[in-house]
Design a protein around this motif. Structure first.
Motif, PDB file in Angstrom:
ATOM      1  N   LEU A   3       0.911  -1.386   0.026  1.00 21.72           N
ATOM      2  CA  LEU A   3       0.057   0.011   0.010  1.00 21.72           C
ATOM      3  C   LEU A   3       0.913   1.211   0.015  1.00 21.72           C
ATOM      4  CD1 LEU A   3      -2.560  -1.296   2.606  1.00 21.72           C
ATOM      5  CD2 LEU A   3      -2.872  -1.304   0.170  1.00 21.72           C
ATOM      6  N   ASN A   4       0.848   2.015  -0.729  1.00 20.02           N
ATOM      7  CA  ASN A   4       1.713   3.172  -1.198  1.00 20.02           C
ATOM      8  C   ASN A   4       0.743   4.087  -0.249  1.00 20.02           C
ATOM      9  OD1 ASN A   4       3.962   4.793  -2.050  1.00 20.02           O
ATOM     10  ND2 ASN A   4       2.525   5.557  -3.813  1.00 20.02           N
TER      11      ASN A   4
ATOM     12  N   ARG B  94      -6.754   1.272  -2.869  1.00 20.28           N
ATOM     13  CA  ARG B  94      -5.125   1.215  -2.653  1.00 20.28           C
ATOM     14  C   ARG B  94      -4.622   2.268  -3.706  1.00 20.28           C
ATOM     15  NH1 ARG B  94      -1.627  -1.017  -6.272  1.00 20.28           N
ATOM     16  NH2 ARG B  94       0.234  -1.654  -5.346  1.00 20.28           N
ATOM     17  N   LEU B  95      -3.431   3.209  -3.382  1.00 25.29           N
ATOM     18  CA  LEU B  95      -2.902   4.197  -4.336  1.00 25.29           C
ATOM     19  C   LEU B  95      -1.556   3.299  -4.376  1.00 25.29           C
ATOM     20  CD1 LEU B  95      -2.841   6.823  -5.590  1.00 25.29           C
ATOM     21  CD2 LEU B  95      -1.394   7.540  -3.523  1.00 25.29           C
ATOM     22  N   GLY B  96      -1.549   2.832  -5.525  1.00 24.67           N
ATOM     23  CA  GLY B  96      -0.130   2.074  -6.127  1.00 24.67           C
ATOM     24  C   GLY B  96       0.780   3.167  -6.500  1.00 24.67           C
TER      25      GLY B  96
ATOM     26  N   GLY C 243      -4.106  -5.707   1.101  1.00 23.79           N
ATOM     27  CA  GLY C 243      -3.138  -4.954   1.204  1.00 23.79           C
ATOM     28  C   GLY C 243      -2.431  -4.708   2.514  1.00 23.79           C
ATOM     29  N   VAL C 244      -1.098  -4.352   2.390  1.00 22.48           N
ATOM     30  CA  VAL C 244      -0.291  -4.281   3.552  1.00 22.48           C
ATOM     31  C   VAL C 244       0.670  -3.085   3.610  1.00 22.48           C
ATOM     32  CG1 VAL C 244      -0.010  -6.762   3.906  1.00 22.48           C
ATOM     33  CG2 VAL C 244       1.674  -5.775   2.254  1.00 22.48           C
ATOM     34  N   GLY C 245       0.324  -2.254   4.611  1.00 23.76           N
ATOM     35  CA  GLY C 245       1.023  -0.751   4.765  1.00 23.76           C
ATOM     36  C   GLY C 245       0.973  -0.397   6.180  1.00 23.76           C
ATOM     37  N   PHE C 246       1.748   0.699   6.069  1.00 23.15           N
ATOM     38  CA  PHE C 246       1.945   1.400   7.322  1.00 23.15           C
ATOM     39  C   PHE C 246       0.682   2.450   7.486  1.00 23.15           C
ATOM     40  CE2 PHE C 246       6.299   0.484   6.341  1.00 23.15           C
ATOM     41  CZ  PHE C 246       6.662  -0.545   6.921  1.00 23.15           C
TER      42      PHE C 246
ATOM     43  N   ASP D 105     -10.140   1.673 -10.174  1.00 27.37           N
ATOM     44  CA  ASP D 105      -9.579   1.012  -9.003  1.00 27.37           C
ATOM     45  C   ASP D 105     -10.479  -0.181  -8.389  1.00 27.37           C
ATOM     46  OD1 ASP D 105      -7.412   2.836  -8.811  1.00 27.37           O
ATOM     47  OD2 ASP D 105      -8.966   4.388  -8.048  1.00 27.37           O
ATOM     48  N   GLN D 106      -9.554  -1.301  -8.018  1.00 25.46           N
ATOM     49  CA  GLN D 106     -10.188  -2.383  -7.250  1.00 25.46           C
ATOM     50  C   GLN D 106      -9.944  -2.260  -5.904  1.00 25.46           C
ATOM     51  OE1 GLN D 106     -11.232  -5.157  -9.390  1.00 25.46           O
ATOM     52  NE2 GLN D 106     -11.309  -3.830 -10.833  1.00 25.46           N
ATOM     53  N   ARG D 107     -11.391  -2.616  -5.313  1.00 25.25           N
ATOM     54  CA  ARG D 107     -11.282  -2.648  -3.703  1.00 25.25           C
ATOM     55  C   ARG D 107     -10.612  -3.929  -3.200  1.00 25.25           C
ATOM     56  NH1 ARG D 107     -15.765  -0.250  -0.383  1.00 25.25           N
ATOM     57  NH2 ARG D 107     -16.525   0.070  -2.296  1.00 25.25           N
ATOM     58  N   LEU D 108      -9.983  -3.623  -2.043  1.00 22.46           N
ATOM     59  CA  LEU D 108      -9.156  -4.768  -1.555  1.00 22.46           C
ATOM     60  C   LEU D 108     -10.240  -5.618  -0.317  1.00 22.46           C
ATOM     61  CD1 LEU D 108      -5.919  -2.797  -0.583  1.00 22.46           C
ATOM     62  CD2 LEU D 108      -6.152  -4.297  -2.664  1.00 22.46           C
ATOM     63  N   ASP D 109      -9.551  -6.698  -0.207  1.00 24.90           N
ATOM     64  CA  ASP D 109     -10.695  -7.458   0.688  1.00 24.90           C
ATOM     65  C   ASP D 109     -10.145  -7.415   2.127  1.00 24.90           C
ATOM     66  OD1 ASP D 109     -12.133  -9.178  -1.382  1.00 24.90           O
ATOM     67  OD2 ASP D 109     -10.030  -9.825  -1.912  1.00 24.90           O
TER      68      ASP D 109
END
Length: 193
Positions: free
Chosen positions: A126-127, A135-137, A158-161, A175-179
């Motif tokens: 996840l940018n 998610r913004l890539g 999505g994995v992010g801070f 844009d595709q929604r994450l689960d």
């Protein structure tokens, strides 16, 4: 492209740079600690997949390779994304610790050998992200194109801070929604995901 689309494109371009800069402020110790907490939350909410696709961490993204290694020990196959053509969906090639990697055109380590597989779970960096599950890539659209066509669709996690959480990424029609969204603060299953 109309003015509104141009404005959103410029806004997203600037936001991408800001999101990378935010992560760059994390020192090595903080980055490792936050990445470990993300791995812990992933372990708590997800079962071992058959095939997990993940991204080699770049630009200070969370490093979740520890869960990939653990899942491999439990029998899962691991895969890395491969850009096969510009503006096309990604393919996924099997990966293990001895797999040779080369930098692709984007500077991302990519397998040069291995079978192509269909993941049932993808860990996406996840940018930037929002609570709605968007998610913004980095602007290439590869994961959106990929998730739109893979059948069956893999679980998209999505994995992010938390420093990259936004009120909204201003999602567009592609844009595709994450689960799931997993950060050092925990795991979130977006509403309507």
């Amino acid at each position: 492209m109309n003015q509104s689309n141009e404005d959103n494109t410029a806004w997203r371009r600037a936001l991408r740079r800001e999101m990378v800069a935010r992560r760059a402020t994390l020192d090595e110790s903080a980055h490792a600690e936050l990445s470990a907490r993300i791995v812990m939350h992933l372990q708590a909410v997800l079962a071992v997949p058959k095939v997990v696709a993940f991204c080699w961490p770049i630009k200070h993204e969370p490093d979740v390779r520890a869960i990939v290694a653990g899942w491999r020990e439990s029998g899962a196959q691991a895969a890395l994304p491969v850009v096969v053509a510009a503006d096309a969906p990604l393919a996924f090639r099997t990966w293990h610790a001895e797999t040779p990697l080369e930098l692709d055109r984007y500077g991302i380590p990519t397998p040069t050998t291995g079978d192509f597989v269909h993941p049932d779970l993808i860990l996406l960096p996840l940018n930037g992200f929002d609570a709605a599950g968007y998610r913004l890539g980095y602007g290439g659209g590869y994961f959106d194109r990929t998730l739109a066509v893979l059948s069956p669709r893999p679980l998209a996690v999505g994995v992010g801070f938390e420093i990259n959480r936004l009120a909204s990424i201003r999602p567009e029609s592609h844009d595709q929604r994450l689960d799931w969204i997993v950060t050092e603060a925990g795991a979130l299953r977006p509403v309507n995901a």
